[in-house]
Design a protein around this motif. Structure first.
Motif, PDB file in Angstrom:
ATOM      1  N   ARG A 126       0.866  -1.179   0.000  1.00  0.00           N
ATOM      2  CA  ARG A 126       0.000   0.000   0.000  1.00  0.00           C
ATOM      3  C   ARG A 126       0.891   1.214   0.000  1.00  0.00           C
ATOM      4  N   VAL A 127       0.478   2.215  -0.671  1.00  0.00           N
ATOM      5  CA  VAL A 127       1.279   3.427  -0.789  1.00  0.00           C
ATOM      6  C   VAL A 127       0.415   4.603  -0.343  1.00  0.00           C
ATOM      7  N   ASP A 128       0.974   5.402   0.518  1.00  0.00           N
ATOM      8  CA  ASP A 128       0.322   6.650   0.950  1.00  0.00           C
ATOM      9  C   ASP A 128       1.227   7.794   0.512  1.00  0.00           C
ATOM     10  N   VAL A 129       0.659   8.831   0.021  1.00  0.00           N
ATOM     11  CA  VAL A 129       1.410   9.982  -0.449  1.00  0.00           C
ATOM     12  C   VAL A 129       1.087  11.152   0.482  1.00  0.00           C
ATOM     13  N   GLU A 130       2.110  11.821   0.967  1.00  0.00           N
ATOM     14  CA  GLU A 130       1.929  12.980   1.862  1.00  0.00           C
ATOM     15  C   GLU A 130       2.589  14.176   1.182  1.00  0.00           C
ATOM     16  N   ARG A 131       1.890  15.336   1.191  1.00  0.00           N
ATOM     17  CA  ARG A 131       2.419  16.495   0.496  1.00  0.00           C
ATOM     18  C   ARG A 131       2.743  17.598   1.504  1.00  0.00           C
ATOM     19  N   PHE A 132       3.750  18.349   1.200  1.00  0.00           N
ATOM     20  CA  PHE A 132       4.162  19.476   2.059  1.00  0.00           C
ATOM     21  C   PHE A 132       4.025  20.756   1.262  1.00  0.00           C
ATOM     22  N   ASP A 133       3.910  21.895   2.025  1.00  0.00           N
ATOM     23  CA  ASP A 133       3.840  23.188   1.309  1.00  0.00           C
ATOM     24  C   ASP A 133       5.242  23.656   1.004  1.00  0.00           C
ATOM     25  N   GLU A 134       5.353  24.920   0.543  1.00  0.00           N
ATOM     26  CA  GLU A 134       6.654  25.393   0.110  1.00  0.00           C
ATOM     27  C   GLU A 134       7.583  25.631   1.293  1.00  0.00           C
ATOM     28  N   ALA A 135       7.071  25.778   2.375  1.00  0.00           N
ATOM     29  CA  ALA A 135       7.911  26.023   3.530  1.00  0.00           C
ATOM     30  C   ALA A 135       8.351  24.729   4.192  1.00  0.00           C
ATOM     31  N   GLY A 136       7.828  23.632   3.759  1.00  0.00           N
ATOM     32  CA  GLY A 136       8.220  22.358   4.306  1.00  0.00           C
ATOM     33  C   GLY A 136       7.260  21.870   5.362  1.00  0.00           C
ATOM     34  N   ASN A 137       6.099  22.447   5.493  1.00  0.00           N
ATOM     35  CA  ASN A 137       5.157  22.052   6.499  1.00  0.00           C
ATOM     36  C   ASN A 137       4.134  21.098   5.894  1.00  0.00           C
ATOM     37  N   PRO A 138       3.654  20.120   6.678  1.00  0.00           N
ATOM     38  CA  PRO A 138       2.608  19.228   6.181  1.00  0.00           C
ATOM     39  C   PRO A 138       1.309  19.981   6.013  1.00  0.00           C
ATOM     40  N   PRO A 139       0.482  19.545   5.115  1.00  0.00           N
ATOM     41  CA  PRO A 139      -0.768  20.271   4.908  1.00  0.00           C
ATOM     42  C   PRO A 139      -1.674  20.106   6.121  1.00  0.00           C
ATOM     43  N   VAL A 140      -2.531  21.037   6.239  1.00  0.00           N
ATOM     44  CA  VAL A 140      -3.448  21.034   7.371  1.00  0.00           C
ATOM     45  C   VAL A 140      -4.671  20.252   6.948  1.00  0.00           C
ATOM     46  N   SER A 141      -5.050  19.361   7.777  1.00  0.00           N
ATOM     47  CA  SER A 141      -6.228  18.620   7.420  1.00  0.00           C
ATOM     48  C   SER A 141      -7.305  18.842   8.402  1.00  0.00           C
TER      49      SER A 141
END
Length: 141
Positions: A126-141
Motif C-alpha cells: 500500500r502506498v500513501d502519499v503525503e504532500r508538504f507546502d513550500e515552507a516544508g510544512n505538512p498540509p493542514v487537514s
C-alpha cells in the motif's frame, strides 16, 4: 760269299715295274659364244560365271522388358517364329526395408473435477502519499 755267275745274277734280280694311274678331275669355264633367250607369252580369255549368290540381312531390335525373374528361373534363348529371342539379364541387388511393430502405447484422457481449498500467504503493498507546502510544512487537514 756266293759263287754266282753273272748270268745267274741277272735271273735272280728280275724286276717288274708296278704302274698306278691317277685321275685329276676339275672344271673350267669355256666360252662357247652362245647365250640363252627365253620368250614367254601370256594370254587372257574371258570366262562367264553364272552362279546364284545368297546373303542374309539381320535386324536387331532392342525391346525393353523390365521384369523381375523369380530366383532359380534363368530364362533361356527361344524362337518366336523365325525370330531368335535372347534375354539380356542383369543382377539387381534388392534391399528392402520393412517396419515391424514391437509394442504399442495406448494413451487415454479422462477429465476429473474436484474442489481444492488451501490458504496461501499473499503480499500486498500500500502506498500513501503525503504532500508538504513550500515552507516544508505538512498540509493542514
Amino acid at each position: 760269299m756266293s759263287s754266282s755267275t753273272p748270268e745267274q745274277h741277272d735271273q735272280d734280280d728280275l724286276r717288274i715295274p708296278v704302274i698306278e694311274e691317277q685321275l685329276a678331275v676339275g672344271t673350267r669355264v669355256v666360252d662357247a659364244g652362245r647365250g640363252v633367250r627365253i620368250h614367254k607369252t601370256v594370254s587372257e580369255q574371258p570366262v562367264t560365271i553364272d552362279e546364284q549368290l545368297a546373303h542374309d540381312v539381320v535386324e536387331v531390335r532392342h525391346v525393353a522388358v523390365d521384369r523381375i525373374v523369380a530366383a532359380g528361373e534363368t530364362p533361356a534363348n527361344r524362337y518366336d517364329g523365325d525370330t531368335l529371342i535372347i534375354p539380356v539379364l542383369e543382377e539387381v541387388l534388392v534391399v528392402e526395408r520393412r517396419l515391424r511393430i514391437i509394442e504399442e502405447l495406448h494413451i487415454s484422457r479422462t477429465r476429473h473435477h474436484e474442489r481444492h481449498q488451501e490458504t496461501v500467504p499473499l503480499k500486498v503493498e500500500r502506498v500513501d502519499v503525503e504532500r508538504f507546502d513550500e515552507a516544508g510544512n505538512p498540509p493542514v487537514s
